[in-house]
Design an enzyme around this catalytic site. Structure first.
Site, PDB file in Angstrom:
ATOM      1  N   LYS A  10       0.843  -1.203   0.000  1.00 16.55           N
ATOM      2  CA  LYS A  10       0.000   0.000   0.000  1.00 16.55           C
ATOM      3  C   LYS A  10       0.868   1.238   0.000  1.00 16.55           C
ATOM      4  O   LYS A  10       2.013   1.239   0.467  1.00 16.55           O
ATOM      5  CB  LYS A  10      -0.951  -0.012   1.209  1.00 16.55           C
ATOM      6  N   ASP A 137      -3.638  -0.923   9.420  1.00  9.98           N
ATOM      7  CA  ASP A 137      -3.566  -0.983   7.961  1.00  9.98           C
ATOM      8  C   ASP A 137      -4.265  -2.203   7.377  1.00  9.98           C
ATOM      9  O   ASP A 137      -4.495  -2.260   6.161  1.00  9.98           O
ATOM     10  CB  ASP A 137      -2.107  -0.993   7.495  1.00  9.98           C
TER      11      ASP A 137
END
Length: 285
Positions: A10, A137
């Site tokens: 990410k 996350d």
């Protein structure tokens, strides 16, 4: 049964923390994307034992309960009321302790895999709630597509329109950053917040130029104070042709954006004299 999942890295196109909750945890407001730099996670259940076993191509990962993929398997097995053993193999390509969410993405891959294996029929939103118990996350990594992420990380709102295509040049300096240590020293009285409304307007318009001009990471100055190489790499990326560059997550990885593959390759080649660990990736749209 065996399931193979891709675990995408990410990036934070933006990262803001408007305030801290009473328990000390951060409130987040972020535009996050997944890129095709990815681990491959293979998950298999077995009746031959009842252990959770993790192995990896990287010698740097913990293979016990400290591993986020292990924690994901433990949570899902309790949820499924299952007794089988779980074997997890991680073919590691995402740099470790880099601000790219590698461990979180591996955990999300395990959540998705066991959801299929045990036919739990959990939605992405439900898996994201489970993932928040592991790391902030993980919820985004369950989705692994462009999204605005708010709350403590559990509110993931996928972007409905495609973002403009772009290439990403990634450079990880030879340091590792402790996320908890960075978060502990945030001073909200002096924190300089970015302009999320302007960035989201740029996303709505599909404007690559406006997106790159409004990207930001409010934690970058904190990490760069201790690791000045972050800013040096940023400057080099722009000097070598990136349209913009910034740190991802709590760092230390820096990424630069360009809409041309040839320029991305030139930036990567030029960076190799300064940073040994570099990658080129594309947006997972």
């Amino acid at each position: 049964m065996e399931v193979l999942e891709r675990a995408y890295a990410k990036l934070n196109i933006s990262l803001d923390t408007p305030f801290a909750h009473a328990d000390g945890e951060q409130e987040w407001d972020m535009l996050m994307v997944a890129i095709d730099l990815a681990d491959t996670v293979t998950v298999k259940t077995t009746t031959q034992h009842q252990d959770i076993i993790v192995d990896s191509t990287s010698g740097l990962l913990p293979l016990n309960e400290k591993n986020l993929a292990y924690q994901a398997a433990l949570l899902m097995r309790k949820l499924a009321n299952a007794s089988e053993g779980v074997e997890i193999h991680i073919d590691k390509r995402i740099p470790i302790a880099a601000g790219l969410g590698g461990g979180s993405s591996d955990a999300a891959a395990v959540l998705r895999a066991l959801n299929k294996i045990w036919t739990l029929a959990k939605t992405d939103a439900e898996l994201a709630e489970i993932g928040l118990l592991i790391d902030a996350d993980v919820p985004f990594c369950v989705y692994s597509r462009p999204a605005r992420v708010t709350g403590r990380g559990e509110i993931v709102t996928p972007i409905t329109q495609k973002l403009p295509p772009f290439w990403v040049v990634i450079a990880k300096p030879a340091v590792s950053v402790s996320t908890p240590k960075v978060l502990r020293v945030i001073d909200y009285d002096v924190l300089q917040h970015g302009d999320m409304p302007a960035l989201m307007d740029a996303v709505d318009e599909g404007s690559y130029e406006e997106i790159i001009s409004n990207m930001f990471n409010v934690l970058e100055p904190i990490t760069a104070t201790k690791y000045p190489e972050v800013l040096k790499i940023k400057d080099k990326m722009v000097q070598f042709g990136a349209d913009n560059a910034q740190m991802s997550g709590t760092g230390p990885t820096v990424f630069g954006l360009t809409n041309k593959e040839s320029r991305a390759k030139r930036i990567q080649n030029a960076l190799k004299g300064f940073v040994s660990e570099t990658y080129i990736a594309r947006l997972v749209n």
